[in-house]
Each structure stands twice: as structure tokens, then as C-alpha cells.
Design a protein around this motif. Structure first.
Motif, mmCIF file in Angstrom:
data_model
loop_
_atom_site.group_PDB
_atom_site.id
_atom_site.type_symbol
_atom_site.label_atom_id
_atom_site.label_comp_id
_atom_site.label_asym_id
_atom_site.label_seq_id
_atom_site.Cartn_x
_atom_site.Cartn_y
_atom_site.Cartn_z
ATOM 1 N N UNK A 1 0.863 -1.179 0.000
ATOM 2 C CA UNK A 1 0.000 0.000 0.000
ATOM 3 C C UNK A 1 0.900 1.228 0.000
ATOM 4 N N UNK A 2 0.993 1.903 -1.150
ATOM 5 C CA UNK A 2 1.884 3.059 -1.227
ATOM 6 C C UNK A 2 3.323 2.624 -0.992
ATOM 7 N N UNK A 3 3.913 3.190 0.028
ATOM 8 C CA UNK A 3 5.299 2.853 0.367
ATOM 9 C C UNK A 3 5.394 1.726 1.392
ATOM 10 N N UNK A 4 4.267 1.164 1.770
ATOM 11 C CA UNK A 4 4.257 0.040 2.716
ATOM 12 C C UNK A 4 4.297 -1.275 1.940
ATOM 13 N N UNK A 5 5.035 -2.237 2.460
ATOM 14 C CA UNK A 5 5.158 -3.531 1.787
ATOM 15 C C UNK A 5 5.315 -4.620 2.844
ATOM 16 N N UNK A 6 4.667 -5.749 2.601
ATOM 17 C CA UNK A 6 4.729 -6.885 3.521
ATOM 18 C C UNK A 6 4.849 -8.159 2.699
ATOM 19 N N UNK A 7 5.818 -9.000 3.029
ATOM 20 C CA UNK A 7 6.050 -10.267 2.333
ATOM 21 C C UNK A 7 6.184 -11.373 3.364
ATOM 22 N N UNK A 8 5.540 -12.515 3.065
ATOM 23 C CA UNK A 8 5.574 -13.674 3.955
ATOM 24 C C UNK A 8 6.140 -14.850 3.179
ATOM 25 N N UNK B 1 -1.379 0.799 7.169
ATOM 26 C CA UNK B 1 -1.034 -0.564 7.566
ATOM 27 C C UNK B 1 -1.391 -1.532 6.450
ATOM 28 N N UNK B 2 -0.642 -2.630 6.376
ATOM 29 C CA UNK B 2 -0.882 -3.739 5.459
ATOM 30 C C UNK B 2 -0.863 -5.019 6.291
ATOM 31 N N UNK C 1 -1.836 -13.776 11.897
ATOM 32 C CA UNK C 1 -2.031 -12.462 11.298
ATOM 33 C C UNK C 1 -0.724 -11.684 11.411
ATOM 34 N N UNK C 2 -0.238 -11.188 10.263
ATOM 35 C CA UNK C 2 0.974 -10.373 10.213
ATOM 36 C C UNK C 2 0.598 -8.977 9.749
ATOM 37 N N UNK C 3 1.040 -7.971 10.499
ATOM 38 C CA UNK C 3 0.697 -6.578 10.210
ATOM 39 C C UNK C 3 1.972 -5.751 10.240
ATOM 40 N N UNK D 1 1.239 -10.835 14.896
ATOM 41 C CA UNK D 1 2.572 -10.227 14.930
ATOM 42 C C UNK D 1 2.484 -8.868 14.234
ATOM 43 N N UNK D 2 2.787 -7.816 14.998
ATOM 44 C CA UNK D 2 2.652 -6.445 14.503
ATOM 45 C C UNK D 2 4.031 -5.791 14.538
ATOM 46 N N UNK D 3 4.473 -5.334 13.384
ATOM 47 C CA UNK D 3 5.777 -4.686 13.285
ATOM 48 C C UNK D 3 5.651 -3.416 12.466
ATOM 49 N N UNK D 4 6.667 -2.553 12.565
ATOM 50 C CA UNK D 4 6.664 -1.352 11.740
ATOM 51 C C UNK D 4 7.342 -0.181 12.411
#
Length: 625
Positions: free
Chosen positions: A343-350, A381-382, A394-396, A444-447
Motif C-alpha cells: 500500500x503506497x510505500x508500505x510492503x509486507x512479504x511472507x 497498515x498492510x 495475522x501479520x501486520x 505479529x505487529x511490526x513497523x
């Protein structure tokens, strides 16, 4: 007619001895083969027996029999079981088997005992063996001595096994299966023992027969047999009985013992019923990552590659495909990209271990921008969710409002994100909550959460300069009590139920890019712990199913490590990573399966670059086309 010369290396002396002294009468003896250098002395023969041997060329046997006058102690291990002495010694110098004896033949008194191709010798020896096994107290002679010589050209085996089996029946109680027991007389070489020897242990007469060299074929060694049996056993364990397959409960949505996501399959894939999860976060400041990501993805403090790797980035590098390929190249072929979202400049990879993709549900993602009016979305958030067997995760990753004074805005961002994320959607849960963190077993919430330390910049710099990191676990953190996120967690204003491991590393913000120095620009930002990793888990149910391996006192999620990566200097933030242990429980086959779904393009490109980088570093000439 003069008999053929006597061959010392092929003679076999057979002694039958009657054992007296038992209350039940005389016991039967068994066949023994006397070695040349044996300490056992043969019993004295009668005169008529000696005369028979002299007539047939057995002078050498008589001379050796008369040489020993004093008997010696018998060391046979069967002597403790029998009331009398037993002659059971073997000539180990010559392993040439004697000719085959016929049990139904009759002995001829006047037939020669030495002769090439004489059938009467075999008949007489066999008759003597049968008579020795049926002696009783009323016999006229208490001892019998019979000798037969067999030429080396004859092959076969004598009736040793028959006498050995009779002895076993006497020594062991009735009802015991003697055929399954590996028993043999101590001085009589068995067939198996002879076959396992190499060619050097055989005599010359055994290897050479008829003027041609014949090498004895060896049986496979015990190690090869054990490896073959182990392989066969492993194949049998993976076989599925047809009766179980007819039940058709693999994909019918029932928690069966042999279902795809049931307990039996879970024990095969994850014997410990737990996985290791790596969670990383990094504000990349819009810069390209370094060529080597080992310090971040595979840090030194981690001994093994985790089963699941989740990496969230903020202000990410615009080339998201290149970033995913870089992560795939670092992890190697053991892991695949299960799902990614941005989302925009946010990125999440599993990423997940490649053999676990068959036991995952179809991954889902959702996102929220906390600044909907802006065209360039940098805050929000993603989230990605999926199930592994019966454990939902759930990963955030999020990037919250900046600036030190805007604590309320950050708390409001967290509340909006939790209420806005609509997960899960593909499978139905019993009581779905508006709080997305209540719908999963592990969260798990990171950022870059942008929470700061409420201390002046000069005081923090002095503390960092005089402190040696990592901090000891038993000592309290110097200024963590002034951390804004710590206060929010303790008050319950946001992140209800979340936990954070103890921080032992220095602040991760803000550095001059390319250096290890804190901000020296005109803004003079104070050091802070803006990059954080939190976790939350659902408590184990009070009533566990009978036979469940879950311990109600054991926490489902445990943080094993929590650290930063100071070696990466391309951004004004330092990456932060954490390692968790997560318990996995069996699941229901009714959930939508991913069925091996993963990002194939990223995997192929990552493996190609991994091979090219390996070959380019080792050789300049060799290259993969």
C-alpha cells in the motif's frame, strides 16, 4: 590295495561321547570337530578300534591320540548346562566341508575308512552318528570313536544341524521357538559366519578346486542390510491403507485422524508441533537495499532458518519485485514467497518453508491508509493472514504518524487500523470480532510506530555513549520508562493484549545515512526506538480435548530473540528482527486450501541470481546461460 596318502588339512575327527551321572539317565551328545591345536584330549580308544584305524591308514591319528595323556579343562560354554563333559571343538584351519552323509545308509565293517570316492565310508560314519545319539546306560561301550576322511573335491554338508538341534531342545525349555533364535555351538562355525568372511580367511583348498580359482561370493554386510531395511520401513510408513482411503475423510471437513490437516499429518510434518517465525521490520528511507541481506534476514544470533519469515518495510524501495527477489535469493530454495501485499510505500512479504505450503489456507490481505486524502500514501497498515494446519496467524506492518508530540494521533491510527481490517474473509469463524486481532490465534505487529523517548537529545546521546550494548537482561533499561509506547501498553490505551520482548539494543532512529552517527542535520532529531515488534496470542482453551498434546500451562507464542542490525547503514533507520516459537495444532479440512500456491516468478528469478552470484564469485569464465 594301498590306500591314498593321508591329507592332514582335510581330516575331520568326529567324537561321540556318552555323558553319565544324570538322574534321568545318559544324555545325548552332539557332533564335535576337533581342531589341530585344540587343548581337548581325545579319550582312549579300545584295541579293536585302533586295529581298524591301522588297517585303513590312520596311523597319524593314533599317534596324535596317544600323545596326549593328561586331560585338560574343558572351556566349552555348554558345560554348565550338561551334567557331563562334552567334546565340541572345531578345526578352524580347514573349512572344506565333508561329503554329504546319507542318513538311511548302512555301515559296512570291512569297508576302508580312507579312500577317494568311497561311499561306504560315508555310510559307516552316518551310522556311527545315529548310534551315538541313541546311547543308553545299558550299552556295552561307554565311548565311541569314529573317524572319516573326505576328499576336498566333495562338496555339501554333514548332518551337524540335526545334532545341534537335538542339543538345543535339551538345553532350552519346551515352548521356546528355537528356529527364531540365533544359536550356535561356540567352536562349530556356522554357515552364516563362514559366508560373511572375506576370501583371505578361507584355506587354500577351499578357494582352489579342480585346478581353477573359485572366489567365494560374499553376502552383503550388516550395515547395507540395515540401511535397506530402514528404507523399506520408511516407505511402509508413508503407505496409506485402502480401508482408510475408502473413508473419504481427507477433504470432507472433519477432524479425522488421517485427514490432511489432522494430527497424524501434523506429527509427520512437524513432530514437535511448533514452528519458528522470523519477523523483521525496516524503514528503508526509499533507498535500495545492500547487495547482501544476510545480516538482516539471516542474522548471526539465529542458528537455523525459521519456518516462516515475515518482513515488513516502510518507505520501501519502489522496485518491489526486485526487493522480493533479493529476499528470495537470501533465503535460498528452502523457502517460497507465499504472499505479498503493498500500500503506497508500505510492503509486507511472507515466506514459508516450501514443504508447508500444502497445509496452508489460502492467504488473504487487507490494508488501510490513515491519510486517505493524500495521493502519496505513506502512513497506514498492510496485513496478511492465513492458517497453518489449525493455527491462524495475522501479520501486520504499519507506519504511524510522525513527530514526538503526536502521541494521541498515533493511538488513534492504531484503533482505526484494528477496526478497519476485515480479516478473515474466506473461511468462517464462530465469533468474528470487529477487533481484527481477536480473530486469530497469533498476531505479529511490526513497523515504524514512531513512538519516541521523552528525554532531551543531549542526555540520550550521553547515555548511549557511556552504555555498552546489548544491555544485560537482569538490569532495567536506562530510559525505557520514558518510552511512549511502553506507557501506552501499560495504560491499555492501544495494543490491548500485546506484548514486547525486552529491548537490549541501542535506539534505531535517527542516523545519518551511510554512517553510525545519530542525526547531525539541522533538525537534530533525538534518538528513539521507533521500529518495534509486538506480538499477541490467544490463550489456550480451558477444556482441552482428551488426548491432546497441548499443555495448558505452556504459552502458545514465545519470543526467543529481539535485536537490531547496526551493520546496515543505507537508511536513517536500523532494521529490527525478532524470532518466535509458535505452537501449531491440528486443523479442519473444510478451510480453503492454498494447495501449493506461491509466487513462482520470484522463486525462479531468485534461484537464478543465487546461482549466478555463486558462480561469478568462484569463476569468471563459467556462467549459466
Amino acid at each position: 590295495m594301498t590306500p591314498p596318502p593321508f591329507r592332514e588339512n582335510t581330516q575331520i575327527t568326529v567324537i561321540m561321547e556318552k555323558v553319565n551321572g544324570s538322574n534321568r539317565g545318559a544324555r545325548k551328545t552332539f557332533l564335535g570337530i576337533i581342531p589341530r591345536k585344540s587343548t581337548r584330549v581325545e579319550p582312549q580308544m579300545e584295541e579293536d578300534e585302533q586295529e581298524v584305524l591301522r588297517e585303513n591308514g590312520g596311523e597319524d591319528v593314533l599317534r596324535r591320540s596317544a600323545a596326549a595323556k593328561s586331560p585338560k579343562i574343558n572351556t566349552n560354554r555348554f558345560s554348565d548346562h550338561l551334567s557331563g563333559k562334552i567334546c565340541c571343538n572345531a578345526d578352524m584351519r580347514s573349512l572344506t566341508p565333508p561329503g554329504t552323509l546319507k542318513r538311511d545308509s548302512k555301515s559296512t565293517p570291512n569297508s576302508p575308512t580312507i579312500g577317494m570316492g568311497s561311499e561306504d565310508v560315508i555310510r559307516r560314519s552316518t551310522k556311527a552318528l545315529e548310534g551315538s545319539c541313541s546311547l543308553d546306560e545299558g550299552s556295552s561301550s561307554s565311548r565311541q570313536f569314529v573317524q572319516s576322511l573326505t576328499p576336498p573335491e566333495r562338496t555339501g554338508s554333514i548332518a551337524v544341524s540335526a545334532c545341534r538341534s537335538r542339543l538345543r531342545k535339551k538345553l532350552f525349555p519346551p515352548g521356546m521357538n528355537l528356529d527364531e533364535m540365533n544359536l550356535s555351538a561356540p567352536n562349530i562355525p556356522s554357515k552364516e559366519a563362514g559366508e560373511h568372511r572375506n576370501s583371505r580367511s578361507y584355506s587354500y583348498d577351499t578357494l582352489v578346486a579342480g585346478g581353477s580359482m573359485q572366489v567365494v561370493q560374499q553376502r552383503p554386510t550388516s550395515a547395507d542390510s540395515l540401511a535397506r531395511n530402514t528404507l523399506m520401513a520408511a516407505q511402509v510408513l508413508n503407505l496409506i491403507p485402502t480401508e482408510k482411503a475408502r473413508e473419504r475423510n481427507y477433504l470432507q471437513g472433519k477432524l479425522a485422524f488421517n485427514s490432511l490437516l489432522g494430527g497424524q499429518e501434523l506429527e509427520k510434518v512437524l513432530p514437535s508441533r511448533e514452528v519458528k517465525i522470523f519477523v523483521g521490520t525496516w524503514n528503508m528511507n526509499g533507498q535500495s537495499p545492500p547487495g547482501q541481506m544476510n545480516d538482516f534476514v539471516l542474522p548471526v544470533g539465529m542458528n537455523h532458518v525459521p519456518d516462516i519469515v515475515s518482513i515488513g518495510t516502510q518507505e520501501s524501495w519502489p522496485e518491489k519485485f526486485e526487493w522480493e527477489v533479493s529476499l528470495q535469493e537470501t533465503l535460498g530454495p528452502s523457502h517460497i514467497l507465499l504472499h505479498s501485499a503493498s500500500l503506497g510505500t508500505l510492503h509486507l512479504a511472507v515466506f514459508i518453508r516450501r514443504d508447508l505450503i500444502w497445509f496452508c489456507s489460502l492467504p488473504e490481505d487487507d490494508s488501510l491508509s490513515v491519510r486517505p486524502g493524500t495521493a502519496f500514501r505513506t502512513k497506514g497498515a498492510v496485513a496478511i493472514s492465513f492458517c497453518l494446519f489449525g493455527t491462524s496467524m495475522l501479520f501486520v506492518t504499519s507506519h504511524l504518524t510522525a513527530h514526538q508530540a503526536k502521541v494521541k494521533e498515533r493511538v488513534q491510527d492504531i484503533r482505526r487500523i484494528i477496526q478497519a481490517l476485515d480479516l478473515p474473509r474466506n473461511y468462517v469463524i464462530r465469533h468474528k470480532s470487529k477487533d481484527v486481532t481477536h480473530n486469530f490465534d497469533s498476531v505479529f505487529w511490526c513497523g515504524d510506530l514512531n513512538f519516541r523517548l521523552a528525554e532531551p537529545r543531549e542526555k540520550l546521546l550521553e547515555w548511549i555513549e557511556n552504555t555498552q550494548f546489548p544491555l544485560p537482561d537482569h538490569l532495567p533499561h536506562g530510559y525505557l520508562h520514558t518510552d511512549q509506547l511502553t506507557t501506552v501498553l501499560s495504560d491499555g490505551a492501544a495494543f490491548k493484549g500485546f506484548k514486547e520482548a525486552k529491548i537490549t539494543f541501542p535506539p534505531t532512529y535517527k542516523y545519518d545515512p551511510g554512517t553510525q552517527q545519530f542525526d547531525t542535520s539541522s533538525k537534530q532529531r533525538a534518538p528513539a526506538y521507533t521500529d518495534r515488534i509486538l506480538y499477541k496470542y490467544r490463550s489456550a482453551p480451558l477444556g482441552l480435548r482428551r488426548g491432546s498434546s497441548l499443555n495448558p500451562l505452556q504459552t502458545p507464542v514465545e519470543c526467543l530473540a529481539y535485536d537490531s542490525v547496526p551493520s546496515i547503514v543505507s537508511s536513517d533507520h536500523k532494521p529490527v528482527w525478532a524470532l518466535f516459537r509458535n505452537i501449531i495444532r491440528p486443523g479442519l479440512d473444510s478451510m480453503p486450501l492454498a494447495a501449493g500456491l506461491f509466487n513462482r516468478d520470484v522463486y525462479i528469478e531468485g534461484m537464478k541470481r543465487r546461482l549466478n552470484s555463486k558462480n561469478s564469485s568462484s569463476s569468471v569464465v563459467c556462467s549459466i546461460q
